[in-house]
Design an enzyme around this catalytic site. Structure first.
Site, PDB file in Angstrom:
ATOM      1  CB  SER A 116      -4.559  -1.572  -6.372  1.00  0.00           C
ATOM      2  OG  SER A 116      -3.950  -0.399  -5.906  1.00  0.00           O
ATOM      3  CE1 TYR A 140      -0.074  -4.169  -5.521  1.00  0.00           C
ATOM      4  CE2 TYR A 140      -0.732  -1.856  -5.576  1.00  0.00           C
ATOM      5  CZ  TYR A 140      -0.973  -3.168  -5.197  1.00  0.00           C
ATOM      6  OH  TYR A 140      -2.119  -3.474  -4.518  1.00  0.00           O
ATOM      7  CE  LYS A 144      -2.795  -6.303  -6.709  1.00  0.00           C
ATOM      8  NZ  LYS A 144      -3.486  -7.461  -6.116  1.00  0.00           N
TER       9      LYS A 144
HETATM   10  N1  UFG Z   1       4.099   8.313   3.147  1.00  0.00           N
HETATM   11  C1  UFG Z   1       5.008   9.140   3.747  1.00  0.00           C
HETATM   12  N2  UFG Z   1       5.891   8.581   4.646  1.00  0.00           N
HETATM   13  C2  UFG Z   1       5.900   7.263   4.941  1.00  0.00           C
HETATM   14  C3  UFG Z   1       4.949   6.412   4.321  1.00  0.00           C
HETATM   15  C4  UFG Z   1       4.066   6.981   3.419  1.00  0.00           C
HETATM   16  O1  UFG Z   1       5.067  10.353   3.501  1.00  0.00           O
HETATM   17  O2  UFG Z   1       6.744   6.824   5.741  1.00  0.00           O
HETATM   18  C5  UFG Z   1       3.154   8.890   2.177  1.00  0.00           C
HETATM   19  C6  UFG Z   1       3.312   8.263   0.797  1.00  0.00           C
HETATM   20  O3  UFG Z   1       4.290   8.930   0.052  1.00  0.00           O
HETATM   21  C7  UFG Z   1       1.903   8.439   0.219  1.00  0.00           C
HETATM   22  C8  UFG Z   1       1.001   8.346   1.451  1.00  0.00           C
HETATM   23  O4  UFG Z   1       1.850   8.559   2.573  1.00  0.00           O
HETATM   24  O5  UFG Z   1       1.788   9.717  -0.334  1.00  0.00           O
HETATM   25  C9  UFG Z   1       0.337   7.003   1.577  1.00  0.00           C
HETATM   26  O6  UFG Z   1       1.333   6.014   1.473  1.00  0.00           O
HETATM   27  P1  UFG Z   1       1.093   4.476   1.796  1.00  0.00           P
HETATM   28  O7  UFG Z   1       2.408   3.787   1.626  1.00  0.00           O
HETATM   29  O8  UFG Z   1       0.380   4.333   3.091  1.00  0.00           O
HETATM   30  O9  UFG Z   1       0.063   4.028   0.668  1.00  0.00           O
HETATM   31  P2  UFG Z   1       0.164   4.164  -0.923  1.00  0.00           P
HETATM   32  O10 UFG Z   1      -0.781   5.261  -1.327  1.00  0.00           O
HETATM   33  O11 UFG Z   1       1.560   4.270  -1.396  1.00  0.00           O
HETATM   34  O12 UFG Z   1      -0.344   2.760  -1.404  1.00  0.00           O
HETATM   35  C10 UFG Z   1      -1.523   2.160  -0.887  1.00  0.00           C
HETATM   36  C11 UFG Z   1      -1.386   0.671  -1.046  1.00  0.00           C
HETATM   37  C12 UFG Z   1      -1.301   0.341  -2.499  1.00  0.00           C
HETATM   38  C13 UFG Z   1      -2.456   0.936  -3.240  1.00  0.00           C
HETATM   39  C14 UFG Z   1      -2.600   2.404  -2.970  1.00  0.00           C
HETATM   40  C15 UFG Z   1      -3.864   2.902  -3.605  1.00  0.00           C
HETATM   41  O13 UFG Z   1      -0.231   0.213  -0.377  1.00  0.00           O
HETATM   42  O14 UFG Z   1      -1.307  -1.057  -2.608  1.00  0.00           O
HETATM   43  O15 UFG Z   1      -2.645   2.623  -1.582  1.00  0.00           O
HETATM   44  O16 UFG Z   1      -4.150   4.221  -3.262  1.00  0.00           O
HETATM   45  F1  UFG Z   1      -2.268   0.781  -4.553  1.00  0.00           F
END
Ligand code: UFG
Length: 334
Positions: A116, A140, A144
């Site tokens: 990741s 997490y 990884k």
């Molecule tokens: N976000 C919001 N509101 C929400 C959900 C997400 O503002 O309800 C924001 C998060 O804060 C983040 C962005 O949207 O800034 C993306 O969030 P996601 O939860 O969709 O994805 P993440 O970037 O947190 O994580 C994903 C995968 C991980 C991986 C990562 C790598 O879930 O496993 O991408 O970039 F490590």
């Protein structure tokens, strides 16, 4: 090839099983169904069980020779990992070590690992090349990274060759809309925003508007799940041809802020995404954008669905086929 896919009932894993079956491979899927949900696909052998169950792995590997393992099974919710790191270390690291030892005992010496972008944390590089400093900011990402280190050692000492694929933000769904992203619970931005737009849930919490980015919201590099599957097929070919293991970033080298994603969702669905201020979510790096030149150069990877709009559209189409009757009445093709 005869392949073991761990976590094949999950979001990326289930797309992979479908792609492998379509490419004519023989697939045994191992999943504990703790978060994944889907029916058996025609042609696959589906086993319910854990990667930490050594006798089960011995039985699977003892049945017939396997050419390689594609290892998707993991806990993958960043926020949950900061609250309950023990569960993440036990599953992601402990479970993987059991799997690696079973592979070694049975002489299965090729592995494609779902790593990741979270291994980089706030490393400062924009875009991020594979040799950037890996300094994860959540449990997490740390798990990884720990597995990546173990895989390097297993290759040097025991000849278990592995390709570590560092996904940036997986998005979208298969073209037929047969599979889709629907985690339980859902925490990912695009499916949540689509559900909020469709009235399936309340306003979307906006996790932080004070990051050092153009509009204050976090920036991510979204990559289509089918393009991730293509990269796995190329990684398998690399291992099959006898080449050494390696690590690759998988992204489109283009960052979108959370606000840009929400605009994308609104223009695809034609509906407003209701939002509410959420405050920063622990463990979120400000910007994660891939430099994927190495995957293009060494694997010959060519993402086919680079446009964010196309990813959102495929997710929306797939969601329309998987929603409850009440919500599907709200969904209209755009
Ligand atoms: N976000 C919001 N509101 C929400 C959900 C997400 O503002 O309800 C924001 C998060 O804060 C983040 C962005 O949207 O800034 C993306 O969030 P996601 O939860 O969709 O994805 P993440 O970037 O947190 O994580 C994903 C995968 C991980 C991986 C990562 C790598 O879930 O496993 O991408 O970039 F490590």
């Amino acid at each position: 090839m005869r392949l073991l896919v761990t976590g094949g009932a999950g979001y990326v894993g289930s797309h992979m099983v479908k792609a492998l079956l379509r490419a004519g491979h023989s697939v045994l899927t191992l999943d504990d169904f703790s978060t994944g949900r889907r029916p058996e696909l025609p042609g696959e052998i589906l086993v319910r069980g854990s990667i930490a169950d050594a006798p089960l792995l011995d039985a699977i590997f003892g049945e017939a020779p396997f050419d390689a393992v594609l290892h998707f099974a993991a806990r993958s919710i960043v926020s949950e990992s900061t609250r309950d790191p023990a569960a993440y270390w036990a599953s992601n690291v402990g479970g993987t070590l059991v799997l690696l030892e079973a592979m070694r005992r049975r002489g299965v010496l090729r592995l494609v690992f779902s790593s990741s972008a979270a291994v980089y944390g706030d490393c400062g590089a924009r875009p991020i090349p594979e040799d950037a400093l890996r300094r994860p900011v959540n449990a997490y990402g740390k798990t990884k990274l720990a597995v990546e280190h173990a895989l390097e050692d297993w290759e040097t000492a025991y000849g278990v060759r592995s390709v570590r694929l560092r996904y940036f933000n997986a998005a979208g769904a298969d073209e037929e809309g047969e599979l889709c992203e629907r985690h339980q619970p859902e925490t990912h931005l695009i499916p949540l925003a689509l559900q909020a737009a469709a009235g399936e849930r309340g306003p979307l919490p906006l996790y932080g508007e004070d990051y050092p980015t153009q509009d204050g919201t976090c920036v991510r590099d979204y990559v289509h799940v089918s393009d991730l599957c293509d990269a796995h097929l190329l990684a398998l070919a690399r291992l099959q041809s006898g080449q050494s293991g390696a690590a690759y970033n998988l992204g489109n080298s283009r960052g979108y802020s959370v606000r840009e994603v929400l605009h994308g969702v609104e223009s695809v669905t034609g509906m407003r995404v209701p939002v509410r201020k959420g405050g920063r979510r622990p463990g979120d790096p400000a910007v994660l954008v891939a430099d994927s030149a190495r995957a293009r150069r060494q694997l010959g990877w060519r993402p086919r669905h680079e446009a964010l709009g196309a990813m959102i559209e495929s997710a929306w189409r797939a969601m329309a086929g998987h929603v409850t009757p009440r919500a599907s009445a709200v969904l209209s093709p755009h």
